[in-house]
Design a protein around this motif. Structure first.
Motif, short mmCIF file in Angstrom:
data_model
loop_
_atom_site.label_atom_id
_atom_site.label_comp_id
_atom_site.label_asym_id
_atom_site.label_seq_id
_atom_site.Cartn_x
_atom_site.Cartn_y
_atom_site.Cartn_z
N PRO A 118 0.80 -1.23 0.00
CA PRO A 118 0.00 0.00 0.00
C PRO A 118 0.84 1.28 0.00
CG PRO A 118 -0.14 -1.12 2.14
CD PRO A 118 0.56 -2.06 1.19
N ALA A 119 2.07 1.19 0.51
CA ALA A 119 2.93 2.37 0.53
C ALA A 119 3.33 2.81 -0.88
CB ALA A 119 4.17 2.10 1.37
N TRP A 120 3.20 1.91 -1.85
CA TRP A 120 3.57 2.23 -3.23
C TRP A 120 2.38 2.75 -4.04
CZ3 TRP A 120 7.85 -0.07 -6.49
CH2 TRP A 120 9.00 -0.27 -5.73
N LEU A 121 1.19 2.70 -3.48
CA LEU A 121 -0.01 3.03 -4.23
C LEU A 121 -0.57 4.36 -3.74
CD1 LEU A 121 -1.72 -0.50 -4.03
CD2 LEU A 121 0.08 0.30 -5.59
N ALA A 122 -1.59 4.86 -4.42
CA ALA A 122 -2.27 6.06 -3.97
C ALA A 122 -2.93 5.79 -2.62
CB ALA A 122 -3.31 6.48 -4.99
N PRO A 123 -3.07 6.83 -1.77
CA PRO A 123 -3.71 6.62 -0.47
C PRO A 123 -5.10 6.02 -0.58
CG PRO A 123 -2.65 8.77 -0.56
CD PRO A 123 -2.58 8.21 -1.95
N THR A 124 -5.84 6.42 -1.59
CA THR A 124 -7.14 5.82 -1.89
C THR A 124 -7.10 5.31 -3.32
OG1 THR A 124 -8.29 7.35 -0.39
CG2 THR A 124 -9.63 6.19 -2.04
N VAL A 125 -7.35 4.03 -3.51
CA VAL A 125 -7.27 3.42 -4.84
C VAL A 125 -8.67 3.27 -5.41
CG1 VAL A 125 -6.60 1.38 -6.15
CG2 VAL A 125 -5.13 2.21 -4.30
N SER A 126 -8.93 3.95 -6.52
CA SER A 126 -10.21 3.83 -7.21
C SER A 126 -10.40 2.40 -7.72
CB SER A 126 -10.26 4.81 -8.37
OG SER A 126 -11.29 4.50 -9.27
N ARG A 127 -11.62 1.94 -7.74
CA ARG A 127 -11.89 0.62 -8.31
C ARG A 127 -11.79 0.61 -9.82
NH1 ARG A 127 -12.03 -3.77 -5.09
NH2 ARG A 127 -13.58 -4.75 -6.43
N THR A 128 -11.83 1.79 -10.45
CA THR A 128 -11.89 1.84 -11.91
C THR A 128 -10.75 2.61 -12.55
OG1 THR A 128 -13.30 3.81 -11.82
CG2 THR A 128 -14.41 1.68 -11.90
N PHE A 129 -9.75 3.08 -11.78
CA PHE A 129 -8.68 3.89 -12.38
C PHE A 129 -7.34 3.46 -11.78
CE2 PHE A 129 -7.63 8.54 -13.82
CZ PHE A 129 -6.76 8.04 -14.75
N HIS A 130 -6.96 2.23 -12.04
CA HIS A 130 -5.68 1.74 -11.52
C HIS A 130 -4.50 2.34 -12.26
CE1 HIS A 130 -7.30 -2.10 -9.31
NE2 HIS A 130 -7.87 -0.98 -8.92
N GLY A 131 -4.71 2.86 -13.47
CA GLY A 131 -3.62 3.55 -14.15
C GLY A 131 -3.09 4.70 -13.32
N ARG A 132 -3.99 5.47 -12.76
CA ARG A 132 -3.60 6.62 -11.92
C ARG A 132 -3.14 6.19 -10.53
NH1 ARG A 132 -8.59 9.99 -10.11
NH2 ARG A 132 -8.74 8.12 -8.78
N ASP A 133 -3.87 5.25 -9.91
CA ASP A 133 -3.71 4.99 -8.48
C ASP A 133 -2.79 3.82 -8.15
OD1 ASP A 133 -5.50 7.05 -8.13
OD2 ASP A 133 -7.24 5.72 -7.89
N VAL A 134 -2.49 2.97 -9.15
CA VAL A 134 -1.62 1.81 -8.92
C VAL A 134 -0.41 1.86 -9.85
CG1 VAL A 134 -1.45 -0.72 -8.94
CG2 VAL A 134 -3.55 0.39 -8.12
N PHE A 135 -0.64 1.85 -11.15
CA PHE A 135 0.46 1.66 -12.08
C PHE A 135 1.35 2.88 -12.20
CE2 PHE A 135 -3.01 -1.14 -14.02
CZ PHE A 135 -2.64 -2.24 -13.24
N ALA A 136 0.77 4.08 -12.22
CA ALA A 136 1.61 5.29 -12.33
C ALA A 136 2.49 5.49 -11.09
CB ALA A 136 0.73 6.52 -12.58
#
Length: 296
Positions: A118-136
């Motif tokens: 979770p430290a590598w991801l956005a503080p809040t991860v959208s269910r539909t926009f992992h490009g912004r919140d996970v992969f970027a």
């Protein structure tokens, strides 16, 4: 991988919304010195095979860096987010087959992880926009030199999702091959290696779509496509083409204006083009269809 300034983005996000800008913004805030190459954001929506082909055929010509691919119809489901290491770079995206051909093009997978830290991801991860919140954010941290192993647990490469192998078969009078991609110019790229043109005459006949399960010597009376391509708009599609005459050439100008040419494209695959026209329109095919190329 050591710190790198290069990140590439390949997505189906289009250019009409703010999706691409949001990914750029996340990267810029975390890794302000990173340079981003936009490969394309015009992959047809949810067309994982097209995205995989674009990525695999492009990454060998990019600087060593982190390559993000997002064509992700399964976003928010149980599908995994992954990062892969290869001798020629890193890849980040969904575990849906999108990244594997690109990994092979970069020398093969040497390490794979699931993106769960979770430290590598956005503080809040959208269910539909992992490009912004996970992969970027993962790509930005990898570009800064963070160890891949910190992104999440290791994965065995053999557990990764793979796309079905495209249809390619030799026949006594030529070969049949699946349409892999159609480019901006309407050129039709087949999943056929250059060697399949060897031994064929300079005058060819191209027919498609044809039965993907046909055995040599049987009829093509009923054209078949991948099951997922049997959509309701098939009624508006052209009937199977009995056959168009083509020349075997090295480039588009080897055919007369409006003529069909079979050639080896810049990816080393057999492709079909119309000189000053669009082969996809002439043949009435689309990705997933199977085309037969024979001597005329």
């Amino acid at each position: 991988m050591a710190r790198t300034v290069w990140i590439s983005l390949t997505t189906d996000y289009g250019l009409a919304d703010g999706f691409v800008a949001a990914c750029h913004g996340v990267i810029a805030r975390l890794a302000p010195d990173a340079r981003v190459i936009d490969v394309t954001h015009l992959v047809p929506p949810a067309d994982v095979r097209r995205g995989a082909a674009v990525l695999a055929q492009t990454v060998p010509y990019l600087p060593v860096g982190v390559h993000v691919g997002v064509v992700d119809p399964g976003v928010g489901t149980a599908r995994r987010g992954i990062a892969l290491a290869a001798p020629g770079g890193l890849l980040v995206g969904p575990d849906n087959g999108l990244l594997l051909d690109a990994a092979e093009a970069l020398g093969g997978i040497t390490e794979a992880v699931e993106l769960t830290n979770p430290a590598w991801l956005a503080p809040t991860v959208s269910r539909t926009f992992h490009g912004r919140d996970v992969f970027a954010p993962v790509a930005a941290r990898l570009a800064l030199g963070a160890p891949l192993a910190e992104a999440g647990p290791a994965l065995a490469p053999e557990t990764l999702v793979r796309l079905p192998a495209p249809v390619v078969r030799t026949e006594p009078d030529g070969f049949a091959a699946e349409v892999l991609t159609v480019d901006h110019f309407g050129n039709v790229q087949l999943a056929a290696s250059a060697s399949l043109l060897d031994g064929l005459p300079n005058r060819l006949r191209v027919a498609g779509p044809v039965d993907r399960h046909r055995q040599p010597g049987t009829s093509d009376a009923v054209p078949l496509r991948r099951p997922e391509l049997q959509a309701s708009d098939d009624a508006q599609r052209p009937d199977a083409v009995a056959g168009a005459v083509a020349v075997r050439g090295r480039t588009f100008g080897d055919a007369p204006a409006g003529g069909l040419v079979a050639y080896v494209d810049s990816a080393g695959l057999v492709a079909l083009a119309v000189n000053t026209g669009r082969a996809v329109d002439l043949l009435g095919v689309r990705p997933g269809d199977v085309v037969r190329v024979t001597g005329d």
